[in-house]
Design a protein around this motif. Sequence first.
Motif, PDB file in Angstrom:
ATOM      1  N   LEU A 123     -16.287  17.727 -24.776  1.00 58.34           N
ATOM      2  CA  LEU A 123     -16.087  16.987 -26.022  1.00 58.34           C
ATOM      3  C   LEU A 123     -17.350  16.216 -26.380  1.00 58.34           C
ATOM      4  N   GLY A 124     -17.332  15.626 -27.592  1.00 63.16           N
ATOM      5  CA  GLY A 124     -18.433  14.773 -28.012  1.00 63.16           C
ATOM      6  C   GLY A 124     -19.468  15.524 -28.826  1.00 63.16           C
ATOM      7  N   MET A 125     -20.607  14.877 -29.001  1.00 66.19           N
ATOM      8  CA  MET A 125     -21.664  15.465 -29.821  1.00 66.19           C
ATOM      9  C   MET A 125     -22.950  14.687 -29.592  1.00 66.19           C
ATOM     10  N   ARG A 126     -24.019  15.412 -29.403  1.00 66.18           N
ATOM     11  CA  ARG A 126     -25.360  14.811 -29.414  1.00 66.18           C
ATOM     12  C   ARG A 126     -26.132  15.406 -30.577  1.00 66.18           C
ATOM     13  N   GLY A 127     -27.337  14.915 -30.782  1.00 71.51           N
ATOM     14  CA  GLY A 127     -28.122  15.404 -31.894  1.00 71.51           C
ATOM     15  C   GLY A 127     -28.622  16.813 -31.685  1.00 71.51           C
ATOM     16  N   ASP A 128     -29.101  17.431 -32.757  1.00 73.80           N
ATOM     17  CA  ASP A 128     -29.658  18.774 -32.701  1.00 73.80           C
ATOM     18  C   ASP A 128     -30.847  18.783 -31.743  1.00 73.80           C
ATOM     19  N   GLY A 129     -30.818  19.683 -30.744  1.00 77.36           N
ATOM     20  CA  GLY A 129     -31.910  19.756 -29.781  1.00 77.36           C
ATOM     21  C   GLY A 129     -31.758  18.797 -28.624  1.00 77.36           C
ATOM     22  N   ASP A 130     -30.515  18.420 -28.291  1.00 75.30           N
ATOM     23  CA  ASP A 130     -30.238  17.568 -27.140  1.00 75.30           C
ATOM     24  C   ASP A 130     -30.907  16.208 -27.265  1.00 75.30           C
ATOM     25  N   GLU A 131     -30.882  15.658 -28.451  1.00 74.77           N
ATOM     26  CA  GLU A 131     -31.395  14.311 -28.700  1.00 74.77           C
ATOM     27  C   GLU A 131     -30.228  13.404 -29.056  1.00 74.77           C
ATOM     28  N   GLU A 177     -16.045   8.493 -31.601  1.00 74.38           N
ATOM     29  CA  GLU A 177     -14.604   8.478 -31.382  1.00 74.38           C
ATOM     30  C   GLU A 177     -13.885   9.359 -32.405  1.00 74.38           C
ATOM     31  N   THR A 178     -14.350   9.323 -33.656  1.00 76.20           N
ATOM     32  CA  THR A 178     -13.760  10.167 -34.705  1.00 76.20           C
ATOM     33  C   THR A 178     -13.983  11.644 -34.394  1.00 76.20           C
ATOM     34  N   ILE A 179     -15.194  11.981 -33.954  1.00 74.04           N
ATOM     35  CA  ILE A 179     -15.508  13.372 -33.621  1.00 74.04           C
ATOM     36  C   ILE A 179     -14.587  13.876 -32.513  1.00 74.04           C
ATOM     37  N   VAL A 180     -14.423  13.084 -31.471  1.00 75.05           N
ATOM     38  CA  VAL A 180     -13.587  13.508 -30.346  1.00 75.05           C
ATOM     39  C   VAL A 180     -12.129  13.649 -30.788  1.00 75.05           C
ATOM     40  N   ALA A 181     -11.646  12.737 -31.590  1.00 76.36           N
ATOM     41  CA  ALA A 181     -10.269  12.844 -32.081  1.00 76.36           C
ATOM     42  C   ALA A 181     -10.078  14.126 -32.881  1.00 76.36           C
ATOM     43  N   ASP A 182     -11.054  14.479 -33.716  1.00 73.89           N
ATOM     44  CA  ASP A 182     -10.959  15.712 -34.496  1.00 73.89           C
ATOM     45  C   ASP A 182     -11.054  16.944 -33.599  1.00 73.89           C
ATOM     46  N   GLN A 183     -11.882  16.887 -32.576  1.00 66.70           N
ATOM     47  CA  GLN A 183     -11.989  18.018 -31.648  1.00 66.70           C
ATOM     48  C   GLN A 183     -10.673  18.233 -30.905  1.00 66.70           C
ATOM     49  N   ARG A 184     -10.011  17.174 -30.515  1.00 65.97           N
ATOM     50  CA  ARG A 184      -8.732  17.298 -29.810  1.00 65.97           C
ATOM     51  C   ARG A 184      -7.641  17.843 -30.738  1.00 65.97           C
ATOM     52  N   LYS A 185      -7.724  17.534 -32.009  1.00 68.04           N
ATOM     53  CA  LYS A 185      -6.782  18.117 -32.968  1.00 68.04           C
ATOM     54  C   LYS A 185      -6.973  19.632 -33.038  1.00 68.04           C
ATOM     55  N   ILE A 186      -8.233  20.067 -32.998  1.00 69.55           N
ATOM     56  CA  ILE A 186      -8.523  21.505 -33.019  1.00 69.55           C
ATOM     57  C   ILE A 186      -7.953  22.173 -31.771  1.00 69.55           C
ATOM     58  N   ILE A 187      -8.154  21.565 -30.609  1.00 67.22           N
ATOM     59  CA  ILE A 187      -7.630  22.125 -29.358  1.00 67.22           C
ATOM     60  C   ILE A 187      -6.116  22.271 -29.427  1.00 67.22           C
ATOM     61  N   ALA A 188      -5.440  21.241 -29.910  1.00 66.38           N
ATOM     62  CA  ALA A 188      -3.979  21.291 -30.022  1.00 66.38           C
ATOM     63  C   ALA A 188      -3.534  22.355 -31.013  1.00 66.38           C
ATOM     64  N   GLU A 189      -4.249  22.489 -32.119  1.00 65.96           N
ATOM     65  CA  GLU A 189      -3.891  23.472 -33.139  1.00 65.96           C
ATOM     66  C   GLU A 189      -4.040  24.889 -32.606  1.00 65.96           C
TER      67      GLU A 189
END
Length: 859
Positions: free
Chosen positions: A324-332, A344-356
Amino acid sequence: MKIAAISLGLLLLPWAAVACEAPVSVCEQTAKGSFPLIRKGQPVAVYVDSGADSAVRHAADDFQADLGRVSGNAASLITDAAKVKGPVVIIGVMGQSPVIDKLIADKKINIDNVRGQWEAYTQIVVDNPMPGVRQALVIAGSDRRGAIFGTYDLSAKIGVAPWYWWADVPVAQKPEVYVTAGAVHDQPKVKYRGFFINDEEPAFGNWAREKFGGINAKLYEHVFELNLRLKGNYLWPAMWGKAFNDDDPRNTVLADEMGVIIGTSHHEPMARAHDEWHRNKDKGVTGGKWDYNTNAANLRTFWKGGIERIQRGDGALRDNIITLGMRGDGDEAMTEGTATQLLETIVADQRKIIAEVTGKPASETPQVWALYKEVQDYYDQGMSVPDDVILLFADDNWGQIRRLPALKEQSVSAKRNGGYGVYYHFDYVGGPRNYKWLNTNQIEKTWQQMDLAYASGADQLWIVNVGDIKPMEYPLSFFMDMAWNPQAMTPEALKAYPERWAAQQFGQQYAQSVGKILTRYSQLAARRKPELMDVDIMAQYRDAGRLYYDWHDLSQRAAQTATNLPGDYSDAWYQLIGYPVEATENLYDLYWTVARNRKAADNNDAGANYLADKAEALFVKDAELSARYHMLNGGKWNHMMSQTHIGYTNWQQPDTQVMPNVKRVPYGIYHVQDLDPVSIKKPEGKGFVESNGYVSIEAEHFARKVDGRDAQWTVIPHLGRTLSSVITMPQNAAPSDPKKGMRLEYDLTLNKDADTELHIYLVPTLDTRGQGGLKFGISIDDGPVLVQSFNLIPDQPDWNKAVSDNAHVVKVPLKGLKAGVHTLKFWRIDGNVVVQKLVIDTGGLKPYYLGPQQSLMAQ
């Protein structure tokens, strides 16, 4: 029947010490109740159910082949129980194998210790297991990987090393192999254990493309097998310009078929390789900027496709842990400053995708959130993390863990459901220098940090960055062995490990000598990584010759050992020992020779010309050593030692090897005898004496120690730059109050009255609890305790110097000391303070490159 648990301490004993004595051990003589695995060169048959899980079938096939390697004759594989005759090895999973389930029902095997456990297995010799079969060796797993690990464990016992393919370790043939009667069981203490192929260009990448035509399933079959033979279950695949699922769709299918759990690295969420974002614009993803503030819809589409792609035909996900999560383009870093709410918003949206996609609550799919670099800062500032997600702490990329659960989080009641893990490094691209050419990792250091991690509750996931896999064979073996059972890897087991590993690769006859070479090599390489060496550093050392001679001595010892090995070990020897030792010695000789060349030229000494010629020859020799490696076993490992390592000027590697500049003089007095290393007398003695204005004491040479109620002083041999280091165990014990007296005492004598300065040499460590630093105390005689604190912060100057030198020096003024006898006391306050040396300067020390230099940091 009583079933014995397997003890790592037992396995660390020489093979002959346990053969024919412990239950289910392997020996070459029969004993009462023994099972004849190989008799007169003929191996027994292997049985696995026709409907067995594909991963179990893979392991059974490998064990069948291993029996052939050891016996010299092919073993048969049977899938029809009615055709089983005579002694047989039965491999299966409880609840999935009719044959094993009947043995359980008939009370011929006891599974009480493994039933329902994660990846557990039992190995048991059974008499009359079925009609017409007098005896069987049963390997029963609680699940499919339990059966796999029980099988590969037996392969290792009969002499097939996990590195038989990856390092060309020979398999000794044996006409007689027996398994003693009884039963054993075992299971891992860390749930997910694995490695990360990273920084894999140019070496691994070019090798794989030449040998396999790409980073594909033909290659990964070898990677998966190695992982499983090391009793690992988890992999982050190669990722520099690569995409595991996209490069070859067969990759993920084969991983699932063989039982390997796939994950993605800390900056590649949702089963997607980052490279796919830039390559898949024509495959239903519209692309755009890697920015959730402005391009969230496209990113969600991209991530949903990643989860959908790892579904099996029945809709269930293949074995994966979703990052989960997100870093910048190119591992920055994703943004400047703290982006807690956005993350936190990104992770919540990713978990919604997993559940869907799965049709189940996200909590039922294993997930991990890597707290790497700036993401740890978000966590420290209160970032909310779902309770079922594994929190993966990271080291500083140089072997010091940055954060671990606080003491209150280590209790059972407060522990998170998802648990904690550690992402560790044996290889790195970044400051203060890349290090990716050779193994430069001390297993003693790895042990100290991972023992601290396990004691602190990080027991859910351990993963280590191993670069190209080769040449990290030794530390990777140690990491995986320790991950299987950290509690069994005691200081005594750590001390025995080099010899044990050497015996597995080269046989018990050579284990002691090879083990000592491994230990010495690791310590010398960790003092200062080769990429951090250069001519200027050699020129600054008063005792520069000692740096070279340490390597020269080791190289001579290795060469002597090599002459005694049987010829069929030559390829394995060169890969595991010969090349790393000889190539590093050559590198030090090169830099020392150039340093002396420049000094001679500046003095108008014609010997500079001789040294210039020699340096150029050493530069050529470096390439010749790599070429020899690339020609081993018919060129099997071509490209693997092509990583540049000479000519660094900043953190990033040069594009090609760069010969250091040498100087020549047209005339002058010729003093080659004074300049050539053969004429320089090797330094004698250990150097731990009071003389020349200082007193130097190894930390383990205390006169007395006072343990605490909840912690004890423990010497760890070889840890650090010199003799050893001293730590306190358990390492997660709460801070100590100096008033309670836990201390080390050192008796010393001063020759004169002096204002002194104490230099305390510490193995670099970080404040894993985020409390503003680590503390210890110093006192003289009955004087007050002077509380000291240090707080190394990654990427800051003190940290840069500490990781470069593999030592952090804390200096404490001690004024007005009188001539005569004194007692220096070192007091425990915090754990994870690792002391290796104490030096009192009474005026004799001068500023050198690393404090008092090699004359004090000598062996």
